[in-house]
Enzyme design. Structure first.
Site, PDB file in Angstrom:
ATOM      1  CB  ALA A 127      -0.928  -0.015   1.210  1.00 26.55           C
ATOM      2  CB  THR A 129      -0.975   4.475  -4.992  1.00 24.42           C
ATOM      3  OG1 THR A 129       0.072   3.983  -5.803  1.00 24.42           O
ATOM      4  CG2 THR A 129      -1.725   5.556  -5.746  1.00 24.42           C
ATOM      5  CG  PHE A 159      -5.566   3.393  -7.671  1.00 24.77           C
ATOM      6  CD1 PHE A 159      -6.934   3.418  -7.875  1.00 24.77           C
ATOM      7  CD2 PHE A 159      -4.837   4.543  -7.898  1.00 24.77           C
ATOM      8  CE1 PHE A 159      -7.578   4.585  -8.301  1.00 24.77           C
ATOM      9  CE2 PHE A 159      -5.461   5.710  -8.323  1.00 24.77           C
ATOM     10  CZ  PHE A 159      -6.833   5.736  -8.523  1.00 24.77           C
ATOM     11  CB  ILE A 160      -4.374  -1.293  -2.321  1.00 28.47           C
ATOM     12  CG1 ILE A 160      -4.042   0.141  -1.876  1.00 28.47           C
ATOM     13  CG2 ILE A 160      -3.432  -2.309  -1.679  1.00 28.47           C
ATOM     14  CD1 ILE A 160      -2.715   0.683  -2.397  1.00 28.47           C
ATOM     15  CD  GLU A 243       5.355  -2.271  -8.590  1.00 32.73           C
ATOM     16  OE1 GLU A 243       4.136  -2.057  -8.796  1.00 32.73           O
ATOM     17  OE2 GLU A 243       6.021  -1.612  -7.768  1.00 32.73           O
ATOM     18  N   GLY A 340     -11.468  -9.386 -35.470  1.00 31.89           N
ATOM     19  CA  GLY A 340     -12.718  -8.754 -35.870  1.00 31.89           C
ATOM     20  C   GLY A 340     -13.776  -8.843 -34.783  1.00 31.89           C
ATOM     21  N   GLY A 341     -14.988  -9.215 -35.165  1.00 28.38           N
ATOM     22  CA  GLY A 341     -16.082  -9.318 -34.204  1.00 28.38           C
ATOM     23  C   GLY A 341     -15.774 -10.284 -33.078  1.00 28.38           C
ATOM     24  N   GLY A 364       3.446   0.888 -11.433  1.00 29.32           N
ATOM     25  CA  GLY A 364       4.898   0.925 -11.256  1.00 29.32           C
ATOM     26  C   GLY A 364       5.532   2.189 -11.794  1.00 29.32           C
ATOM     27  CB  THR A 366       2.717   7.125 -15.950  1.00 27.11           C
ATOM     28  OG1 THR A 366       3.564   8.255 -15.673  1.00 27.11           O
ATOM     29  CG2 THR A 366       1.593   7.066 -14.924  1.00 27.11           C
TER      30      THR A 366
END
Length: 380
Positions: A127, A129, A159-160, A243, A340-341, A364, A366
Site C-alpha cells: 500500500a 499510492t 488502487f491497492i 516490480e 474482428g467481431g 509501477g 507511468t
C-alpha cells in the site's frame, strides 16, 4: 519465432513446463468465469505454493526458494498465457508486498508474515499510492505518530491490489518530517481496529480485487515497523526495480498471447474463399507483432541478466517498461483487429488483454515518469 535462449538452463525449462501445466489446468479453464465473478478462489494460492510459484527468491528459512530473476520471468510469462491479468496480479501480489519484509523486517516479522504467505495460507499486499498522489512517494500524506509502544495511523491508500482480501499490508507512512527522509514502512494487519476497505471497479483486472484503504487512528504495534524509522523510502525504491521488471515480463507475454491467438484465428478464419492469413495485410500485421515481441523479450533478458550480475541499469529498466507496455498495446490492438467481431466478444483472451493494456502502462510508474527517470539517471 525463437524458442531457445542462452539465459535459460534445463532447470529453468523444467520449471517452465511445471508452471505451464499448472496454468493450463488450474487457471486457463476458469479465467472467464473468475473475470465475470470479480474474484478467484483462495485455494489457488495454496496450489501455486505447492509448485514453488510463490516462494521464488524469498529466504529458504521461511519457505522460500533461491532463484535468479529468470525464474521470476518464467513465472510471470507463463501466468500470462491464461490471458488474465487480474488473476496473475492478485495471485502474485506478495511479490511487491513481502520483499520489504524479507529484506528489512525483523526476524519476528519475517516469521509471522513470510511463512504463511509463501505457503499460500495468507495474502500480502503493498500500500503506497494515495488518492492525492501516485508515484510521488516522497510526498505521501498517511501519518503514523508514535504513542508509546504503538503507532497511530491516519490516512488513505488507493488502487491497492489484493486490497480487499489481503491479510498483511506493507504500508508506507509518514513518521517524520517532509520529503523522503520522513517515510517509514509499517506492517498493518487486516483486523486492526479502525482499518476499513472499499472495493473499486476497474476497466480491466476484473478477477483481481482492488481497494481503497482507510486508516482511522489505527493502533499498530511499534514492533511492526519494517526496517528503521524514517528509512522506508529506500526500501520502496528497491522494490520498484523488480516490480517494473515483472510488469515488463508479463506485458511482453500478454502481447505474445494476443499474437498467438490472432495467428491461430488467421489460419482458420476464411474470407473471399481463403484463410485470412493468405491476405498480405494480415501477414504483415502478424510480422509487425512478432518483431516487437522478440525485440522486447531480448531487452528484458539482457536487463535481467545485468541485474543478476549486480549492475544497476535503471535507465534501461525504465525504457524496458515502456517498450514492453507499448508492445502489449500494439499487439492487443492488432490482435483484436485481426479477430474482428470475435475479438470484441467477452471470453476472448485478446479482448481481455486489450482492456488491461493501460494498467500495465500506469502501474509501477507511468510512461511519462519512466521517461523522466531514465533521462535524469542519464544526467540529462
Amino acid at each position: 519465432m525463437l524458442t531457445r535462449s542462452p539465459y535459460y538452463t534445463p532447470d529453468h525449462e523444467a520449471f517452465r513446463d511445471q508452471v505451464r501445466r499448472f496454468v493450463a489446468k488450474e487457471i486457463e479453464p476458469f479465467a472467464d468465469q473468475w473475470d465475470e465473478a470479480g474474484e478467484f478462489p483462495r485455494e489457488l494460492y495454496k496450489k501455486a505454493a505447492g509448485i514453488g510459484l510463490l516462494g521464488l527468491n524469498f529466504p529458504e528459512a521461511y519457505g522460500g526458494i533461491a532463484a535468479d530473476r529468470f525464474y521470476a520471468i518464467i513465472a510471470g510469462q507463463e501466468l500470462a498465457r491464461a490471458g488474465s491479468g487480474g488473476v496473475a496480479a492478485s495471485l502474485m501480489s506478495h511479490t511487491i508486498g513481502s520483499p520489504p519484509i524479507a529484506k528489512l523486517g525483523s526476524d519476528a516479522l519475517k516469521d509471522k508474515v513470510l511463512r504463511p504467505v509463501l505457503a499460500g495460507e495468507k495474502i500480502s499486499a503493498l500500500a503506497i499510492t494515495e488518492p492525492g498522489g501516485g508515484s510521488d512517494v516522497a510526498n505521501l500524506k498517511t501519518v503514523a505518530k508514535r504513542d508509546g509502544d504503538h503507532y497511530v495511523v491516519r490516512g488513505e491508500k488507493t488502487f491497492i491490489t489484493s486490497g480487499m482480501r489481503a491479510d498483511f499490508y506493507t504500508v508506507a507512512v509518514r513518521t517524520g518530517g517532509p520529503g523522503m527522509g520522513g517515510v517509514s514502512l509499517l506492517l498493518i494487519e487486516r483486523d486492526t481496529p479502525g482499518f476499513t476497505r472499499t472495493p473499486l471497479k476497474k476497466m480491466g483486472w476484473w478477477a483481481s480485487d482492488t481497494a481503497t484503504l482507510h486508516f482511522d487512528d489505527c493502533r499498530v504495534p511499534a514492533a511492526n515497523l519494517i526496517g528503521a524509522e524514517n528509512q522506508g523510502f529506500m526500501g520502496i525504491m528497491l522494490n520498484f526495480n523488480d516490480e517494473r521488471l515483472g510488469l515488463a515480463a508479463s506485458s511482453i507475454a500478454f502481447a505474445r498471447t494476443a499474437y498467438e491467438e490472432a495467428l491461430d484465428y488467421a489460419k482458420l478464419r476464411e474470407t473471399f474463399g481463403k484463410p485470412i492469413i493468405k491476405h498480405q495485410v494480415i501477414r504483415h500485421k502478424l510480422v509487425d507483432m512478432a518483431q516487437r515481441i522478440e525485440a522486447s523479450q531480448a531487452m528484458l533478458e539482457r536487463i535481467a541478466w545485468a541485474l543478476d550480475q549486480g549492475e544497476h541499469p535503471i535507465p534501461e529498466l525504465c525504457m524496458l517498461k515502456n517498450q514492453a507496455t507499448q508492445t502489449m498495446a500494439y499487439c492487443a490492438t492488432e490482435a483484436v483487429q485481426i479477430l474482428g467481431g470475435a475479438g470484441f466478444m467477452r471470453g476472448c483472451k485478446s479482448e481481455r488483454i486489450y482492456r488491461e493494456v493501460k494498467v500495465n502502462a500506469i502501474g509501477g510508474g507511468t510512461e511519462e515518469i519512466m521517461k523522466d527517470l531514465a533521462s535524469r539517471q542519464m544526467g540529462w
